[in-house]
Design an enzyme around this catalytic site. Structure first.
Site, PDB file in Angstrom:
ATOM      1  N   GLU A  58      10.384  -1.813  10.778  1.00 32.14           N
ATOM      2  CA  GLU A  58      11.767  -1.711  10.297  1.00 32.14           C
ATOM      3  C   GLU A  58      12.727  -2.400  11.262  1.00 32.14           C
ATOM      4  O   GLU A  58      12.565  -2.276  12.478  1.00 32.14           O
ATOM      5  CB  GLU A  58      12.156  -0.226  10.170  1.00 32.14           C
ATOM      6  CG  GLU A  58      11.303   0.540   9.177  1.00 32.14           C
ATOM      7  CD  GLU A  58      11.677   2.026   9.105  1.00 32.14           C
ATOM      8  OE1 GLU A  58      12.691   2.431   9.715  1.00 32.14           O
ATOM      9  OE2 GLU A  58      10.934   2.774   8.435  1.00 32.14           O
ATOM     10  N   ASP A 100       4.761   5.436   6.891  1.00 35.11           N
ATOM     11  CA  ASP A 100       4.996   6.570   7.803  1.00 35.11           C
ATOM     12  C   ASP A 100       5.757   7.677   7.069  1.00 35.11           C
ATOM     13  O   ASP A 100       6.023   8.737   7.635  1.00 35.11           O
ATOM     14  CB  ASP A 100       5.696   6.136   9.096  1.00 35.11           C
ATOM     15  CG  ASP A 100       7.060   5.511   8.862  1.00 35.11           C
ATOM     16  OD1 ASP A 100       7.476   5.352   7.694  1.00 35.11           O
ATOM     17  OD2 ASP A 100       7.721   5.169   9.873  1.00 35.11           O
ATOM     18  N   GLU A 152      15.230  -1.534   1.024  1.00 32.99           N
ATOM     19  CA  GLU A 152      15.327  -0.129   0.601  1.00 32.99           C
ATOM     20  C   GLU A 152      16.795   0.285   0.456  1.00 32.99           C
ATOM     21  O   GLU A 152      17.605   0.105   1.370  1.00 32.99           O
ATOM     22  CB  GLU A 152      14.620   0.777   1.632  1.00 32.99           C
ATOM     23  CG  GLU A 152      14.725   2.256   1.259  1.00 32.99           C
ATOM     24  CD  GLU A 152      13.764   3.163   1.997  1.00 32.99           C
ATOM     25  OE1 GLU A 152      12.933   2.651   2.787  1.00 32.99           O
ATOM     26  OE2 GLU A 152      13.853   4.383   1.792  1.00 32.99           O
ATOM     27  N   LYS A 186       3.808  -3.274   8.861  1.00 32.67           N
ATOM     28  CA  LYS A 186       5.234  -3.307   8.469  1.00 32.67           C
ATOM     29  C   LYS A 186       6.052  -2.678   9.590  1.00 32.67           C
ATOM     30  O   LYS A 186       5.604  -1.685  10.200  1.00 32.67           O
ATOM     31  CB  LYS A 186       5.450  -2.539   7.159  1.00 32.67           C
ATOM     32  CG  LYS A 186       6.921  -2.464   6.730  1.00 32.67           C
ATOM     33  CD  LYS A 186       7.085  -2.022   5.287  1.00 32.67           C
ATOM     34  CE  LYS A 186       7.015  -0.533   5.055  1.00 32.67           C
ATOM     35  NZ  LYS A 186       7.975   0.279   5.819  1.00 32.67           N
ATOM     36  N   ASP A 208       2.309   0.954   8.253  1.00 32.88           N
ATOM     37  CA  ASP A 208       3.563   1.042   9.012  1.00 32.88           C
ATOM     38  C   ASP A 208       3.299   1.193  10.503  1.00 32.88           C
ATOM     39  O   ASP A 208       2.434   1.986  10.917  1.00 32.88           O
ATOM     40  CB  ASP A 208       4.355   2.281   8.552  1.00 32.88           C
ATOM     41  CG  ASP A 208       5.381   1.953   7.482  1.00 32.88           C
ATOM     42  OD1 ASP A 208       5.751   0.772   7.344  1.00 32.88           O
ATOM     43  OD2 ASP A 208       5.801   2.892   6.785  1.00 32.88           O
TER      44      ASP A 208
END
Ligand code: KIV
Length: 295
Positions: free
Chosen positions: A116, A45, A183, A114, A84
């Site tokens: 977060e 994204d 990250e 994916k 994402d």
């Protein structure tokens, strides 16, 4: 299904071989990165920033992610493609999350999604995995939480936050994630997490001990030469190369030197009377079509 699967990635970790991942947003770049040997293409994204020009990933929609995922999967022959889930496509309810993950697979053609976040998303992750959709986790600097984090800042620098990230990583593995992006975390923490998990870790700004690495393709190619955070390495200067090439093209157009005869068509009748050897013979042009595609 592409030849590289989530099982290939686990085998790479177990064999101590690094996993190579890069972002792609369209079919042309997907083909180039695939040919160059990528193991994983991430339809990130981050396209909200590098393609759309927003100052965060937050405005990216499900429809946009599906569209770009479809472009990337069309251009990919070998690599695993992960897409994402964008902001607010999985945070609101488990039902939304499963439905949107399904759209990414069915309409976007990706092999996994994916998302977060830490242990607070364990239930969401296990429900998506139960629907037979593999999930990659993403911890540390999670750009969709930019407002909560107060900016794009390194995470897990002190003992408390580092311990919480380690617990989150273990929770995500237990929830069924097949891999984990780390990250902007200290390399010591990434090393500890990588040693603790049996699933692969893929770092971006997380040092050399991760099982693999990912970079945003526009960063590694320096499309914006002035954007160079500490963890980014510029492997080519394509921003400068694009400007130089386009500048030369504009100069030639203004000077009237492009297009020349070599880049122009001639009428059949003129070709019959002309003896210019540079003109493409009619039969070849007809067989190959104007764009070189057989007709
Ligand atoms: O969206 C993205 O490109 C990402 C990478 C930074 C890992 O999530």
């Amino acid at each position: 299904m592409k030849p590289v699967t989530i099982h290939t990635l686990k085998k790479l970790k177990d064999a101590g071989q690094k996993i190579c991942m890069v972002t792609a947003y369209d079919a042309t770049f997907a083909r180039l990165f695939d040919d160059a040997g990528a193991d994983v293409l991430l339809v990130g994204d981050s396209l909200g920033m590098v393609v759309q020009g927003n100052d965060s990933t937050l405005p990216v929609t499900m429809d946009q992610m599906v569209y770009h995922s479809r472009c990337v999967t069309r251009g990919t022959r070998r690599a695993h493609v992960v897409g994402d889930l964008p902001f607010m496509s999985y945070q609101n309810s488990v039902e939304d999350a499963v439905k949107n993950a399904g759209r990414m697979v069915v309409e976007g053609g990706v092999g996994s999604v994916k998302l977060e976040g830490g242990q607070e998303f364990a239930e969401v992750i296990s429900r998506i995995v139960r629907a037979s959709i593999p999930v990659m986790g993403h911890l540390g600097l999670t750009p969709q939480s930019v407002h909560k984090m107060g900016g794009y800042v390194v995470q897990g620098r002190d003992e408390d936050t580092a311990r919480r990230l380690l617990e989150d990583a273990v929770a995500l593995e237990q929830a069924g994630c097949y891999a984990l992006v780390l990250e902007a975390v200290p390399l010591e923490l990434a090393k500890a997490i990588t040693a603790r998990l049996s699933i692969p870790t893929i770092g971006i700004g997380a040092g050399k001990h991760c099982d693999g690495q990912v970079l945003v393709s526009y960063d590694l190619l320096a499309f914006n030469p002035s954007f160079k955070p500490k963890f980014v390495k510029h492997y080519a200067q394509l921003g400068d190369a694009v400007k130089a090439a386009a500048g030369t093209y504009f100069e030639e157009v203004r000077a009237g030197s492009f297009p020349d005869d070599e880049h122009s068509f001639r009428s059949t009748n003129m070709r019959l009377v002309a003896s210019n050897p540079e003109v493409v013979p009619a039969e070849r042009e007809e067989k190959n079509g104007v764009y070189g595609v057989p007709v």
